[in-house]
Design an enzyme around this catalytic site. Structure first.
Site, PDB file in Angstrom:
ATOM      1  N   HIS A  70       0.844  -1.195   0.000  1.00 22.25           N
ATOM      2  CA  HIS A  70       0.000   0.000   0.000  1.00 22.25           C
ATOM      3  C   HIS A  70       0.873   1.236   0.000  1.00 22.25           C
ATOM      4  CE1 HIS A  70       0.470   1.491   4.194  1.00 22.25           C
ATOM      5  NE2 HIS A  70       0.716   0.223   4.469  1.00 22.25           N
ATOM      6  N   CYS A  71       0.315   2.327  -0.522  1.00 27.48           N
ATOM      7  CA  CYS A  71       0.971   3.622  -0.449  1.00 27.48           C
ATOM      8  C   CYS A  71       0.118   4.520   0.433  1.00 27.48           C
ATOM      9  CB  CYS A  71       1.202   4.212  -1.838  1.00 27.48           C
ATOM     10  SG  CYS A  71      -0.306   4.431  -2.801  1.00 27.48           S
ATOM     11  N   ILE A  72       0.109   5.814   0.197  1.00 27.52           N
ATOM     12  CA  ILE A  72      -0.592   6.729   1.085  1.00 27.52           C
ATOM     13  C   ILE A  72      -2.092   6.502   1.063  1.00 27.52           C
ATOM     14  CG2 ILE A  72      -1.227   9.153   1.362  1.00 27.52           C
ATOM     15  CD1 ILE A  72       1.592   9.901   0.864  1.00 27.52           C
ATOM     16  N   ARG A 100      -3.705   3.963  -1.431  1.00 27.64           N
ATOM     17  CA  ARG A 100      -4.141   2.830  -2.243  1.00 27.64           C
ATOM     18  C   ARG A 100      -3.643   1.497  -1.696  1.00 27.64           C
ATOM     19  NH1 ARG A 100      -2.858   4.799  -8.473  1.00 27.64           N
ATOM     20  NH2 ARG A 100      -3.266   7.018  -8.166  1.00 27.64           N
TER      21      ARG A 100
END
Length: 480
Positions: free
Chosen positions: A29-31, A33
């Site tokens: 995951h990113c910030i 998504r």
């Protein structure tokens, strides 16, 4: 937005809708998504995923991306990964995962994915240190103007809190890089530590002369850590098992460390200096044009996932200059998307479903996460996505013009954008002018995008379709 107690349920719902644990090849995951690698994309139930109350949007590409927002994505990803781990691998799943890995193992895809895996975990610390640095800058300005002695001891404290991580960011990048590239993380951190070690000033017999601490920054550390991982993998194949504990780490650190001192640090220093001088020159000589191109196209880069390639550039600029002069210009894209969403809201008066989507996505966009607006509103309608880019270019041109006139604006951290970026700003004339320039550019992006979208973002047939009585479910899904 789901409460913490519902994150596990969201993870269970999504796991079922993506085909179960046997269909999941990777979880990250990113910030905002949740990024999933899938063995068989045909098992996805995309419409049901998009309709889930916790989901803000979906993107299909090399990885299937579910936009959950910054507050929910971490807990949901952790719960999702735990569910996959508990389910255990299956023979069919392992075969499909390997096939999927080979299919997506093109050099460009792997490079972008690995860059993201190295730098995205550093973003929370960059944000924290950036906010503290901004607070320290404000307190320092207040101290200089008032000479209030109570503040004299506060400024060194905020400086220590904000600069401690930044002084060692190369070590953290090296630690992550070694892990991502198949080595032992702590060995990557060990060779990256050479880059920031003050004693390198005493190393004079290199191919390029004297060294200085931090030369090459995160780029030098990245190169050293990747080489360390490669040497370690080679050593594990060739060193007798009885001697591996002693020789493998020694060879990995010695070979990659010598390469870092003799070649990688000097070369990375040249590249880093080129990035810094290049960004400064670009904005000083062609700030308006650079602002138009960078801000106008950034939403497209985000849509394609190519924005990850810019992370090392931002990190290099922050390490060199204290802030990235490119990041605030790119953040104008969010203003353009917000303005376009407002125009769509005004135009789609008889489409309650679409207006509900905009009401839920717009605050998130203003606060720096534009993906729900992009994938839920502007991209499916196409023309508003284009006018949003034009509006962003207008805001970017204003920020670029100020840089061209000597009023540089930069971001001390990466990750946030929108109005959340305000406490992370700095520039050639301090925080105050930087905040004013950025806010003016962002508002210009939003207002011009709103006006352009309202006037040119729809054909008569589009408006008739959006506002028809039977069409109350919003725009169709974007082309995936």
């Amino acid at each position: 937005m789901p409460q913490p107690s519902t994150h596990a349920q969201t993870a269970r719902d999504l796991l079922t809708l993506v085909g179960g644990p046997g269909n999941v090849t990777s979880v990250a995951h990113c910030i905002s998504r949740l990024r999933l690698g899938l063995a068989d994309p045909g098992l996805l139930e995309v419409p049901r995923i998009a309709e889930h109350p916790a989901v803000l949007g979906v993107v299909q590409g090399d990885t299937f991306q579910i936009i959950l927002g910054p507050a929910a994505v971490g807990p949901v990803a952790d719960a999702f990964e735990e569910l996959v781990r508990e389910a255990g691998p299956t023979a069919r799943g392992q075969a499909l995962r390997e096939a999927n890995r080979r299919r997506n193992a093109t050099p460009a895809k792997l490079l972008l994915r690995r860059i993201a895996e190295v730098f995205v975990p550093l973003i929370p610390a960059l944000i924290a240190c950036g906010v503290i640095a901004g607070l320290g800058g404000l307190l320092n300005s207040l101290y200089l103007s008032t000479h209030w002695q109570a503040l004299s001891g506060v400024v060194p404290v905020t400086t220590a809190l904000s600069q401690g991580f930044m002084s060692l960011i190369a070590v953290f990048a090296g630690y992550n890089a070694a892990k991502v590239f198949g080595g032992t993380a702590v060995l990557g951190g060990a060779v990256a530590g050479i880059v920031v070690y003050p004693g390198v000033v005493n190393v004079t017999h290199t191919l390029f002369g004297h060294l200085k601490p931090g030369q090459g920054g995160v780029l030098g550390a990245l190169g050293a850590a990747v080489l360390c991982a490669a040497v370690e993998r080679w050593a594990r194949r060739h060193v007798p098992e009885a001697l591996q504990m002693l020789l493998v780490p020694t060879l990995a650190v010695a070979v990659s460390g010598l390469a870092a001192l003799m070649v990688l640090m000097p070369l990375a220093g040249v590249v880093a200096d080129g990035i810094g001088h290049g960004a400064t020159w670009l904005l000083a000589r062609a700030g308006v044009g650079a602002g138009i191109v960078l801000a106008g196209t950034f939403a497209s880069l985000v849509m394609l996932g190519l924005h990850q390639a810019l992370i090392p550039i931002h990190a290099t600029l922050i390490g060199q200059q204290g802030f990235s002069v490119l990041y605030p210009i790119l953040a104008m894209a969010g203003g353009g998307q917000a303005g376009a969403a407002v125009a769509v809201y005004l135009r789609a008066r008889n489409n309650p479903s679409l207006r509900r989507v905009i009401r839920s996505a717009l605050p998130t966009c203003v606060l720096g996460v534009a993906e729900p607006v992009i994938y839920g509103v502007t991209l499916p309608l196409v023309r508003p996505f284009i006018t949003a880019g034009i509006g962003a270019a207008i805001g970017g041109s204003l920020v670029g013009l100020c840089a061209q006139l000597g009023l540089t604006t930069g971001s001390t951290a990466i990750g946030p954008s929108g109005l959340v970026l305000l406490p992370l700003l700095n520039g050639s004339h301090g925080i105050g002018p930087a905040v004013l320039i950025y806010t003016t550019g962002w508002l210009a992006s939003a207002l011009s995008s709103c006006a352009l979208t309202y006037a040119f973002g729809f054909t008569p047939s589009m408006l008739a379709d959006l506002n028809s009585p039977e069409r109350d479910h919003g725009p169709s899904q974007p082309p995936l």
